[in-house]
Design a protein around this motif. Sequence first.
Motif, PDB file in Angstrom:
ATOM      1  N   VAL A 244       0.766  -0.982   0.022  1.00 34.08           N
ATOM      2  CA  VAL A 244       0.022  -0.124  -0.033  1.00 34.08           C
ATOM      3  C   VAL A 244       0.866   1.157  -0.086  1.00 34.08           C
ATOM      4  CG1 VAL A 244      -1.595   1.382   1.386  1.00 34.08           C
ATOM      5  CG2 VAL A 244      -1.980  -1.111   0.939  1.00 34.08           C
TER       6      VAL A 244
ATOM      7  N   LEU B 203       1.453   5.899   1.666  1.00 35.61           N
ATOM      8  CA  LEU B 203       0.501   5.987   2.785  1.00 35.61           C
ATOM      9  C   LEU B 203       1.052   4.902   3.775  1.00 35.61           C
ATOM     10  CD1 LEU B 203      -2.399   6.892   3.914  1.00 35.61           C
ATOM     11  CD2 LEU B 203      -3.193   4.801   3.234  1.00 35.61           C
TER      12      LEU B 203
ATOM     13  N   ASN C 251      -0.224   2.991   6.560  1.00 39.06           N
ATOM     14  CA  ASN C 251      -1.439   2.338   7.057  1.00 39.06           C
ATOM     15  C   ASN C 251      -1.155   1.796   8.505  1.00 39.06           C
ATOM     16  OD1 ASN C 251      -4.028   1.771   7.486  1.00 39.06           O
ATOM     17  ND2 ASN C 251      -4.366   0.333   5.760  1.00 39.06           N
TER      18      ASN C 251
ATOM     19  N   TYR D 272      -3.507  -1.240   9.654  1.00 37.47           N
ATOM     20  CA  TYR D 272      -3.403  -2.598   9.181  1.00 37.47           C
ATOM     21  C   TYR D 272      -3.698  -3.760   9.947  1.00 37.47           C
ATOM     22  CZ  TYR D 272      -1.579  -5.919   5.993  1.00 37.47           C
ATOM     23  OH  TYR D 272      -1.467  -7.173   5.246  1.00 37.47           O
TER      24      TYR D 272
ATOM     25  N   SER E 253     -10.886  -4.092   4.075  1.00 37.23           N
ATOM     26  CA  SER E 253      -9.807  -3.464   3.605  1.00 37.23           C
ATOM     27  C   SER E 253      -9.993  -2.690   2.270  1.00 37.23           C
ATOM     28  CB  SER E 253      -8.508  -4.624   2.903  1.00 37.23           C
ATOM     29  OG  SER E 253      -7.523  -3.928   2.526  1.00 37.23           O
TER      30      SER E 253
ATOM     31  N   GLU F 147     -10.184   1.657   1.856  1.00 44.95           N
ATOM     32  CA  GLU F 147      -9.712   2.259   0.941  1.00 44.95           C
ATOM     33  C   GLU F 147     -10.498   3.383   0.367  1.00 44.95           C
ATOM     34  OE1 GLU F 147      -8.815   3.479  -2.882  1.00 44.95           O
ATOM     35  OE2 GLU F 147     -10.095   2.057  -2.783  1.00 44.95           O
TER      36      GLU F 147
ATOM     37  N   PHE G 265      -9.572   6.263   2.643  1.00 47.48           N
ATOM     38  CA  PHE G 265      -8.157   6.894   2.043  1.00 47.48           C
ATOM     39  C   PHE G 265      -8.153   7.371   0.722  1.00 47.48           C
ATOM     40  CE2 PHE G 265      -6.609   2.850   5.041  1.00 47.48           C
ATOM     41  CZ  PHE G 265      -6.855   4.059   5.842  1.00 47.48           C
TER      42      PHE G 265
ATOM     43  N   THR H 133      -5.115   7.413   9.278  1.00 41.73           N
ATOM     44  CA  THR H 133      -5.159   6.193   9.390  1.00 41.73           C
ATOM     45  C   THR H 133      -5.115   5.697  10.925  1.00 41.73           C
ATOM     46  OG1 THR H 133      -2.809   5.748   9.512  1.00 41.73           O
ATOM     47  CG2 THR H 133      -3.768   5.498   7.552  1.00 41.73           C
TER      48      THR H 133
ATOM     49  N   SER I 292      -7.717   3.511  12.600  1.00 42.17           N
ATOM     50  CA  SER I 292      -7.252   2.409  13.924  1.00 42.17           C
ATOM     51  C   SER I 292      -8.169   2.546  14.997  1.00 42.17           C
ATOM     52  CB  SER I 292      -5.984   2.463  13.972  1.00 42.17           C
ATOM     53  OG  SER I 292      -5.483   1.921  15.175  1.00 42.17           O
TER      54      SER I 292
ATOM     55  N   PHE J 223      -4.934  -2.830  -2.118  1.00 38.46           N
ATOM     56  CA  PHE J 223      -5.391  -3.134  -0.772  1.00 38.46           C
ATOM     57  C   PHE J 223      -6.162  -4.382  -0.621  1.00 38.46           C
ATOM     58  CE2 PHE J 223      -5.120   1.487  -0.312  1.00 38.46           C
ATOM     59  CZ  PHE J 223      -5.367   1.641   1.224  1.00 38.46           C
TER      60      PHE J 223
END
Lengths: 337, 294
Positions: B27, B33, B35, B38, B72, B76, B80, B95, B99, B190
């Motif tokens: 990614v 980016l 992430n 993740y 995921s 995106e 994102f 991000t 999270s 992604f």
Amino acid sequence: MRRLEPLVQYLGPATLIVAVAVAGSLTSHAREIEFRNALVNVAIVVAIYVFVGNAGVISFGHVSFVAVGAFLSGLLTIEAQSKQFVLPGLFGFLRETTIGDLPALALAALAGGLYAFLVGLPLMRLSGLPAGIATLAVLGITYNVLRNWEKIGPGPLTLSLVPETTTIWRAAAGALAVAATALLYQRSRAGRQLRATREDAGAAQASGIDVYRQRLVAFTLSGALAGFAGALLVHLLGSITTDQVYLSLTFLTLAMLVIGGVSSLWGAVVGALLVSGANSFLVDAENTVHVGFDLTLPDGTSLVILGALMAAVLILRPSGLTGGREFSLPRGRAKAR
Amino acid sequence: MSTLQALVDAVALGSIYALVAVGIGLVFGVLRLINFAYGELITAGAYTLWVLRSLPAVVAILACFAVVVSLSLLLERVAFRPLRKATPATMLIATFAVSYLLQSIYLLVFGSLGNSVSTLAGLQQAVDLGGLRIRWITIVSLACGSLLLIGTAILLGRTSIGLHMRAAATDFQTARVLGVRANRVIAFAFLVSGVLAASVSVLFTVQNSLVTPDLGVPITIFALVGVVVGGLDRLWTATLGGFAIGFAYSLLGDKLSGEARVYLPSLVFGLVIVVLLLRPGGLFAGQPRSVERV
């Protein structure tokens, strides 16, 4: 008008801080702590802003300095007698010394600054992502050591019995002092040089600015302010654990800064107060608040809503609510004078 | 013999972290980016396994892949994509916010105490290989890890979408001018990183069966640290970095005695700082960049 510019730039943040303090002093005692907390958040976020905003380099490490200030000031203000029993493992010096809360604030600032200076000496050579990760590593080390070394703190336990001396007025005075320092710094020669490196590091260097040196100055100052803010925090809470000064505080304070607008003091203050306010409101709403009608949120949803709100603001206003501009009076009025 | 044993365990943990590193690196390659959310994909997979614990393992694992990959792709699209033009700091903090949001949802739905996943608990049993006691999960982690890494390498190296991804990672603007479709490539990145996250969920919960809302946080942090130490600019250096951090963590953990063991994270983070100072471009990045202007 131009000569008054620094005062005008201070006017916005200062008015907000004082307004929050006055509002806090008028509410019930249970609510007041939320206002004090918001003001301490302002101090922390502005401290981070001094480095991140002016240098344009992300730092995940500043909560380390908050932690150092908080634990040092907390430990030194607990009565020696209680420490003998509660924290027998401490170094003799820490165990037997007790100082007043004002000297402890100063000492916390000193310790935060010293720690930041020592960390910055090697780390300020880095920029971009490696700098971010290296400061994150510093946070990881600080947390790990504080949590396990029982000679310098309570280890995994709670540090309690700390005198709760951060009144609403002291929190406001602290936030005002941190904001004033930030403004004086960013308008100083050193601050302007650092901001030039943020805009174009190569050009700044070619004009004779020592990038490393200016970053180190800002990092140290910002660490000192963070240590000071940490001391305010511990004397607000009365007790603290290492988990309270780790990842979630790091994330929350950075989010406040970016939501407000990372490159201005005004943004830092606005972001800190808005996010703190939203947070308090949502937590209260779990126990019903009255907003024209009775609003009750299910337990545990406040975090979810806060997270969604922050994500939404970042997505809709990527440059922050203030757009990273300083506070200024509306243009029409300025012209009329 | 115990040294060999420790090495085998270290390689197994290393291969899991290598998978995480590839997921983050893919990614980063196309979007620039990092992430931070993740790890929450991995947590989502782990919770899926817990929710479907009464179903056959195959079904639960398939569902885990479906949930993680959809999440995921959803992140995106919703979070994102609108931020592509934002500054790196804003993207990073966004991000973080995602999270935080996902973690608080897990906390709300599943509580903070943790739930125990036992989908593939059988893999905890050990086999005796010439005096070495090796748990099945070690072998499976190694095998899956290598297969997935090889699969990703083939995907990137031998297919046209892989070529597009590599082009986008090298120079996104030029790649677009030459006809690479940005949305498709990014969505694909992604997707692949979601598949990798799901496999990490399955492998990780065998070793660490307790699933808590913050399960993904340390995984992300250590993998991310590994990725940056290895060198983010190219995928294989990022992968090696991820492997190295898992390997070092496991091996150092074995070598340190009880008292010093609690300071293992400090030791690893300290090493990271040293590496970053000596090689800011990454440990495996080859020649230092010719122009390190600042």
